[in-house]
Design a protein around this motif. Structure first.
Motif, mmCIF file in Angstrom:
data_model
loop_
_atom_site.group_PDB
_atom_site.id
_atom_site.type_symbol
_atom_site.label_atom_id
_atom_site.label_comp_id
_atom_site.label_asym_id
_atom_site.label_seq_id
_atom_site.Cartn_x
_atom_site.Cartn_y
_atom_site.Cartn_z
ATOM 1 N N LYS A 91 28.984 36.425 60.890
ATOM 2 C CA LYS A 91 30.258 36.085 61.526
ATOM 3 C C LYS A 91 31.117 35.186 60.646
ATOM 4 O O LYS A 91 32.347 35.304 60.632
ATOM 5 N N TYR A 92 30.468 34.265 59.916
ATOM 6 C CA TYR A 92 31.201 33.297 59.085
ATOM 7 C C TYR A 92 30.702 33.428 57.643
ATOM 8 O O TYR A 92 30.003 32.556 57.128
ATOM 9 N N SER A 93 31.068 34.517 57.019
ATOM 10 C CA SER A 93 30.526 34.840 55.694
ATOM 11 C C SER A 93 30.924 33.842 54.606
ATOM 12 O O SER A 93 30.238 33.722 53.589
ATOM 13 N N ASN A 94 32.025 33.120 54.813
ATOM 14 C CA ASN A 94 32.467 32.173 53.786
ATOM 15 C C ASN A 94 31.950 30.755 54.039
ATOM 16 O O ASN A 94 32.263 29.833 53.294
ATOM 17 N N TYR A 95 31.143 30.585 55.076
ATOM 18 C CA TYR A 95 30.569 29.280 55.394
ATOM 19 C C TYR A 95 29.113 29.192 54.913
ATOM 20 O O TYR A 95 28.453 30.216 54.709
ATOM 21 N N LYS A 96 28.641 27.969 54.798
ATOM 22 C CA LYS A 96 27.286 27.732 54.312
ATOM 23 C C LYS A 96 26.413 27.205 55.449
ATOM 24 O O LYS A 96 26.824 26.300 56.178
ATOM 25 N N PHE A 97 25.207 27.756 55.587
ATOM 26 C CA PHE A 97 24.279 27.319 56.629
ATOM 27 C C PHE A 97 22.939 26.951 55.990
ATOM 28 O O PHE A 97 22.393 27.722 55.203
ATOM 29 N N LEU A 98 22.431 25.786 56.344
ATOM 30 C CA LEU A 98 21.188 25.298 55.765
ATOM 31 C C LEU A 98 20.195 24.896 56.852
ATOM 32 O O LEU A 98 20.569 24.223 57.820
ATOM 33 N N LYS A 99 18.958 25.318 56.688
ATOM 34 C CA LYS A 99 17.898 24.883 57.597
ATOM 35 C C LYS A 99 17.388 23.525 57.101
ATOM 36 O O LYS A 99 16.612 23.459 56.145
ATOM 37 N N LYS A 100 17.859 22.463 57.740
ATOM 38 C CA LYS A 100 17.502 21.114 57.313
ATOM 39 C C LYS A 100 17.352 20.194 58.523
ATOM 40 O O LYS A 100 18.019 20.375 59.543
ATOM 41 N N ASP A 101 16.490 19.210 58.367
ATOM 42 C CA ASP A 101 16.303 18.161 59.366
ATOM 43 C C ASP A 101 16.997 16.912 58.842
ATOM 44 O O ASP A 101 16.578 16.350 57.833
ATOM 45 N N ILE A 102 18.065 16.470 59.507
ATOM 46 C CA ILE A 102 18.859 15.345 59.009
ATOM 47 C C ILE A 102 18.059 14.048 58.970
ATOM 48 O O ILE A 102 18.437 13.119 58.262
ATOM 49 N N THR A 103 16.962 13.981 59.683
ATOM 50 C CA THR A 103 16.127 12.777 59.627
ATOM 51 C C THR A 103 15.340 12.705 58.314
ATOM 52 O O THR A 103 14.792 11.669 57.971
ATOM 53 N N ARG A 104 15.331 13.838 57.579
ATOM 54 C CA ARG A 104 14.617 13.884 56.293
ATOM 55 C C ARG A 104 15.520 14.268 55.130
ATOM 56 O O ARG A 104 15.205 13.990 53.973
ATOM 57 N N TYR A 105 16.620 14.910 55.458
ATOM 58 C CA TYR A 105 17.481 15.477 54.414
ATOM 59 C C TYR A 105 18.730 14.625 54.201
ATOM 60 O O TYR A 105 19.458 14.322 55.142
ATOM 61 N N LYS A 106 18.965 14.266 52.933
ATOM 62 C CA LYS A 106 20.179 13.547 52.571
ATOM 63 C C LYS A 106 21.080 14.498 51.787
ATOM 64 O O LYS A 106 20.767 14.857 50.654
ATOM 65 N N PRO A 107 22.195 14.943 52.391
ATOM 66 C CA PRO A 107 23.106 15.846 51.672
ATOM 67 C C PRO A 107 23.662 15.155 50.423
ATOM 68 O O PRO A 107 24.318 14.134 50.522
ATOM 69 N N GLU A 108 23.382 15.716 49.279
ATOM 70 C CA GLU A 108 23.787 15.074 48.025
ATOM 71 C C GLU A 108 24.717 15.952 47.187
ATOM 72 O O GLU A 108 25.185 15.517 46.140
ATOM 73 N N GLU A 109 24.988 17.179 47.679
ATOM 74 C CA GLU A 109 25.808 18.084 46.872
ATOM 75 C C GLU A 109 27.256 17.626 46.796
ATOM 76 O O GLU A 109 27.945 17.880 45.812
ATOM 77 N N LYS A 110 27.715 16.910 47.824
ATOM 78 C CA LYS A 110 29.082 16.383 47.832
ATOM 79 C C LYS A 110 29.248 15.438 49.012
ATOM 80 O O LYS A 110 28.367 15.323 49.868
ATOM 81 N N LYS A 111 30.396 14.775 49.068
ATOM 82 C CA LYS A 111 30.740 13.909 50.189
ATOM 83 C C LYS A 111 31.591 14.716 51.176
ATOM 84 O O LYS A 111 32.357 15.597 50.778
ATOM 85 N N TYR A 112 31.456 14.389 52.433
ATOM 86 C CA TYR A 112 32.178 15.118 53.474
ATOM 87 C C TYR A 112 33.250 14.251 54.123
ATOM 88 O O TYR A 112 33.019 13.089 54.460
ATOM 89 N N ASP A 113 34.420 14.858 54.326
ATOM 90 C CA ASP A 113 35.530 14.157 54.976
ATOM 91 C C ASP A 113 35.307 14.040 56.480
ATOM 92 O O ASP A 113 35.763 13.086 57.111
ATOM 93 N N LEU A 114 34.617 15.020 57.032
ATOM 94 C CA LEU A 114 34.357 15.037 58.469
ATOM 95 C C LEU A 114 32.923 15.494 58.714
ATOM 96 O O LEU A 114 32.507 16.550 58.236
ATOM 97 N N ILE A 115 32.179 14.673 59.436
ATOM 98 C CA ILE A 115 30.817 15.035 59.849
ATOM 99 C C ILE A 115 30.790 15.022 61.370
ATOM 100 O O ILE A 115 31.202 14.042 61.994
ATOM 101 N N ILE A 116 30.340 16.105 61.959
ATOM 102 C CA ILE A 116 30.238 16.127 63.415
ATOM 103 C C ILE A 116 28.783 16.351 63.829
ATOM 104 O O ILE A 116 28.040 17.106 63.187
ATOM 105 N N MET A 117 28.400 15.667 64.888
ATOM 106 C CA MET A 117 27.020 15.723 65.389
ATOM 107 C C MET A 117 27.090 15.675 66.913
ATOM 108 O O MET A 117 27.054 14.603 67.522
ATOM 109 N N ILE A 118 27.230 16.834 67.515
ATOM 110 C CA ILE A 118 27.472 16.915 68.950
ATOM 111 C C ILE A 118 26.227 17.421 69.684
ATOM 112 O O ILE A 118 25.648 18.450 69.324
ATOM 113 N N ASP A 119 25.824 16.662 70.710
ATOM 114 C CA ASP A 119 24.646 16.994 71.522
ATOM 115 C C ASP A 119 23.370 17.062 70.687
ATOM 116 O O ASP A 119 22.520 17.934 70.904
#
Length: 225
Positions: A119-147
């Protein structure tokens, strides 16, 4: 060792019941999302409510989320976005509607990724646990964490998740998050825990917080510098 021996001496039915009471996030969410798929909001919403009731609450939530984004005058076409707990892609779709071009979705299970990637071919999806994973590829302007935060039931893991989010947030970035923000904070079920606003302020010192706004059965806030 004594606990293990006691467990082994229990009847098989008692052992199975004990194991079923243990919350293992990856397996729990894999089974739940697999059960309802991308066409139902019950998997990520309230399992007790009907599909129509969930859809109504999510539509209301969409407007509240967008109103909060409007306060920051976000230019989505030029905003790097990280969503933690993308689930069925409900907010992925909203962000696409808003013109977001640079989106990364994280989830603890990849069970719905095939549909999302189609459905979103130009988007990136990663199987990661944020309690263990530190995104280091770049900085994000907006981070959302809902529910999501209420499902991190371990306090040390919650702190680690917030630390990883801070590290991934751009200097002028915005973190939009939901929580019950109860006065005392307590555990509701084996896979849900309440937290107070103090829990978030302890993890984000020297940050600004928008006033909490009612958001479905919780509250939504934005954290920024």
């Amino acid at each position: 060792m004594t606990k293990i021996i006691k467990l082994l001496l229990k009847p098989l039915w008692a052992i199975k019941r004990k194991i079923s009471q243990i919350y293992i996030p990856k397996s729990y969410w894999k089974k739940r999302l697999q059960r309802f798929g991308t066409t139902s909001l019950k998997g990520v919403g309230n399992i007790v409510l009907s599909e129509e009731e969930n859809e109504k609450k999510y539509e209301e939530a969409k407007h509240i989320f967008l109103e909060l984004c409007d306060k920051f005058d976000i230019d989505f076409a030029n905003t790097t976005v990280l969503e933690i707990g993308c689930g069925t892609g409900f907010y992925t779709d909203i962000l696409k509607e808003c013109g977001c071009l640079d989106y990364t979705g994280l989830d603890i299970t990849s069970v719905l990724f095939p549909n999302l990637k189609r459905k979103y071919s130009n988007y990136k999806f990663l199987k990661k646990d944020i309690t263990r994973y530190k995104p280091e590829e770049k900085k994000y302007d907006l981070i959302i964490m809902i529910d999501v935060t209420q499902h991190i039931t371990d306090e040390l893991k919650f702190k680690k998740a917030m630390t990883n989010i801070k590290a991934a947030l751009a200097d002028s970035g915005i973190f939009i998050v939901t929580s019950w923000l109860s006065e005392k904070g307590k555990k509701r079920t084996k896979y849900e825990v309440e937290r107070t606003i103090k829990h978030f302020k302890n993890e984000f010192p020297n940050y600004n917080f928008t006033p909490k706004v009612k958001f479905r059965d919780k509250y939504i806030i934005a954290i920024y510098k």
